[in-house]
Design an enzyme around this catalytic site. Structure first.
Site, PDB file in Angstrom:
ATOM      1  N   LYS A  80      20.431  23.270 -19.365  1.00 43.29           N
ATOM      2  CA  LYS A  80      19.167  23.782 -18.831  1.00 43.29           C
ATOM      3  C   LYS A  80      19.304  24.031 -17.330  1.00 43.29           C
ATOM      4  CE  LYS A  80      14.180  22.680 -18.817  1.00 43.29           C
ATOM      5  NZ  LYS A  80      13.163  21.683 -19.193  1.00 43.29           N
ATOM      6  N   SER A 155       9.434  23.298 -22.239  1.00 44.67           N
ATOM      7  CA  SER A 155      10.039  24.221 -21.312  1.00 44.67           C
ATOM      8  C   SER A 155      11.532  24.461 -21.536  1.00 44.67           C
ATOM      9  CB  SER A 155       9.860  23.681 -19.889  1.00 44.67           C
ATOM     10  OG  SER A 155      10.545  22.448 -19.735  1.00 44.67           O
ATOM     11  N   SER A 179       9.021  18.574 -23.492  1.00 46.10           N
ATOM     12  CA  SER A 179       9.841  19.778 -23.295  1.00 46.10           C
ATOM     13  C   SER A 179      11.213  19.749 -23.958  1.00 46.10           C
ATOM     14  CB  SER A 179      10.011  20.060 -21.802  1.00 46.10           C
ATOM     15  OG  SER A 179       8.833  20.630 -21.270  1.00 46.10           O
TER      16      SER A 179
END
Lengths: 504, 100
Positions: A80, A155, A179
């Site tokens: 990420k 997210s 997330s």
């Protein structure tokens, strides 16, 4: 060997260790898969073939020289874009960090390198991890590989999409209010938020410091556990890092701590029923039945304060965000706008932040600023912190009676892209079931439970007490094996084939 | 629940160091009203005798050995700066006209 992108991480690591395949071949197969499918999925915001192959070559060289190999040596991973890594940009999905190249590695990145994990690139995300759909990125929307018109969750939606699309067998996300778990649920994979403090936050760009936690995505419970053990452990550079041994999650995932026979499982009254889609509720009810048939003692547990988790979270997280994101002032790194020689520093900051941040980040900064301001502090932020205490007490009371708690991970399957984009409160409800354990700090896993409405994946959430991460892996592994026996294979086998024209 | 008018939003935006247009102030004002109405429910629970929780897993008195370790080089620190001059960050003027 057959298609290298279909192997589990544990199988790939074994094949590399045995010399049946090189780390370079594995990395190459995944880079090719990214090239073929990422125009449609857009999971990645940065891929560097040369850097990736060099990391793979280092693993092959270590093996050739007879050096010891880590348990995941040669396994590719999608990272990420909220973790710093030298040699690559870190954008956090924000224009304000466009092109920023951090001068240091996150502790997690160092640990990956030490373990021989090969980072393929950085994945798309909601700006500064604020969102539940990955639509709040300055670098485009990520699509759910199950249905390209649907969101991949957020997210950490780039990371979940990459694993579901077989672009990587492993990925890393961060979970502040759900997330990791929510994206895992809506893409049919495994995602784990470890106990808060288990994984170092050094080099993780902060959103809400008392809640942010890195964790693994994988296609199996065992793979998630192997990555968990690589990521977790005490780090003196993070003052909130837990100075205690990492719970035996890999042993638990292998069944070495036993199955679910005789375990007490609590179904949370407040996290089911009204507001949950029929298909989600149906898969959840089946999981409860299955656990009973496997010998678990399933009871219903009431946690009345959980009803207030959403309002408490959407005060605490924006408050911390408004403070953390003050560092993006256009002075030391990232974007600077309006510096025309006439504007003073305060104007330059205001112009820079107006140009650099997207709407959701602006909303949350202003919301947090409001909640922390004189006259409103007690009514909002202060009250939210008290609610957090009540939620913790509900969990602690529950874990005196049961070993794990169970709920659906999300109220619905993946919703259509655009559906909630300008309706913040509707978007926030995607996190309804994941918020309580974030506020409490205990570990929680989302595991595929089958297909629900519109033939899209449904996740079930397993939660355990602080520092009892092995419990969610123990129950998760037993459930995974029983569900796959019923399905005749992994849920991901049913994902539609992506067109592989690609962006070659 | 106080509804936020344009001036309130302008004040919040200034505290937040965000330059907003009038249209943005109206738009965010409406959205913040809706969000605040949804989160104000925290006032319904939590009596006075409940202590606040600030951290999920509290750890206290965290220290490390007092050993000098290298810091980032000046070149690394300035590598991401939007403007640098004479081995320092260059920033816009920090005082208003009347303060100079």
């Amino acid at each position: 060997m057959s298609d290298l992108t279909r192997l589990d991480a544990s199988e790939t690591a074994a094949a590399v260790a045995a010399g049946e395949v090189t780390a370079r071949e594995v990395a190459g197969a995944h880079l090719d898969r990214i090239e073929q499918t990422d125009e449609a999925v857009h999971a990645f915001v940065h891929v560097d073939r040369e850097l990736t192959l060099a990391a793979a070559d280092a693993v092959d060289a270590a093996r050739a020289s007879g050096g010891p190999l880590g348990p995941l040596a040669g396994v590719p991973l999608a990272l990420k874009d909220v973790f710093t890594m030298r040699g690559a940009p870190t954008t956090c999905g924000s224009k304000i960090l466009d092109g920023w190249r951090p001068p240091y590695d996150a502790t997690v990145v160092e640990r990956l390198r030490d373990a021989g994990v090969v980072v393929l690139g950085k994945t798309n995300m909601d700006e500064f991890a604020m969102g539940s759909s990955t639509e709040n990125s300055a670098y485009g929307v990520t699509h759910n590989p199950w249905n390209l018109e649907r969101i991949p969750g957020g997210s950490s939606g780039g990371s979940s999409a990459a694993v579901a699309a077989r672009q990587a067998p492993l990925a890393i996300g961060t979970d502040t209010g759900g997330s990791i778990r929510q994206p895992a649920a809506v893409t049919g994979i495994v995602g784990v938020k470890p106990t808060y403090g288990a994984v170092s936050r050094y080099g993780l760009v902060a959103f809400s410091s008392s809640l942010d936690q890195g964790g693994p995505f994988a296609r199996s419970v065992l793979d998630a556990a192997l990555l968990h053990e690589v990521m977790a452990g005490h780090d003196p550079r993070d003052a909130t890092s837990i100075d205690a041994p990492v719970p035996p999650v890999a042993a638990a995932a292998r069944g070495e701590l036993g199955g679910v026979d005789g375990l007490k499982v609590g179904v949370v009254t407040q996290l089911q029923g009204e507001g949950y889609q029929p298909g989600v509720q149906a898969r959840f009810d089946e999981v409860v039945q299955l656990l009973t048939s496997l010998g678990a003692d399933v009871v219903e547990v009431s946690c009345p304060s959980f009803d207030y988790a959403l309002p408490a979270y959407y005060l605490i997280a924006p408050s911390e965000c408004s403070s953390n994101l003050a560092r993006f002032d256009g002075m030391r790194y990232g974007l600077r706008a309006g510096d025309d020689g006439k504007n003073g520093v305060e104007q330059v900051m205001a112009i820079t932040r107006a140009e650099g941040f997207g709407p959701e980040v602006k909303r949350r900064i202003m919301l947090g600023t409001y909640a922390l301001s004189a006259g409103y502090y007690d009514a909002y932020y202060g009250q939210a912190q008290k609610v957090r205490t009540l939620i913790r007490r509900d969990f602690e009371a529950a874990y005196r009676d049961v070993d794990v708690l169970l709920s659906p991970t999300t109220p619905t399957v993946a919703f259509p892209i655009g559906e909630r984009a300008d309706d913040p409160v509707a978007m926030y409800k995607a996190d309804l079931a994941t918020l309580p354990s974030s506020l409490y700090g205990g570990p929680a896993m989302s595991l595929p439970a089958g297909l629900g409405d519109d033939d899209l994946p449904v996740g079930v959430q397993l939660m355990a007490a602080v520092q009892r991460d092995e419990q969610v892996y123990r129950v998760g592994a037993a459930l995974e094996s029983a569900l796959q026996e019923r399905w005749g294979g992994p849920l991901l086998d049913r994902i539609p084939e992506l067109a592989t024209g690609g962006a070659a | 629940m106080p509804a936020l008018d344009r001036d309130d939003v302008a004040h919040l935006a200034r505290l937040s160091r965000l330059q907003l247009t009038d249209a943005e102030r109206d738009h965010y004002g409406e959205q913040l009203d809706v969000i605040l109405a949804a989160v104000a429910r925290v006032a319904e629970v939590a009596a006075d005798d409940v202590p606040p929780t600030t951290h999920a897993v509290p750890v206290v008195n965290v220290t490390r050995p007092d050993v000098v370790v290298p810091c980032l080089s000046r070149e690394d620190v300035l590598s991401g700066a939007p403007a640098a001059e004479d081995d320092r960050f260059r920033v816009p003027r920090i005082l208003d006209e009347e303060e100079q």
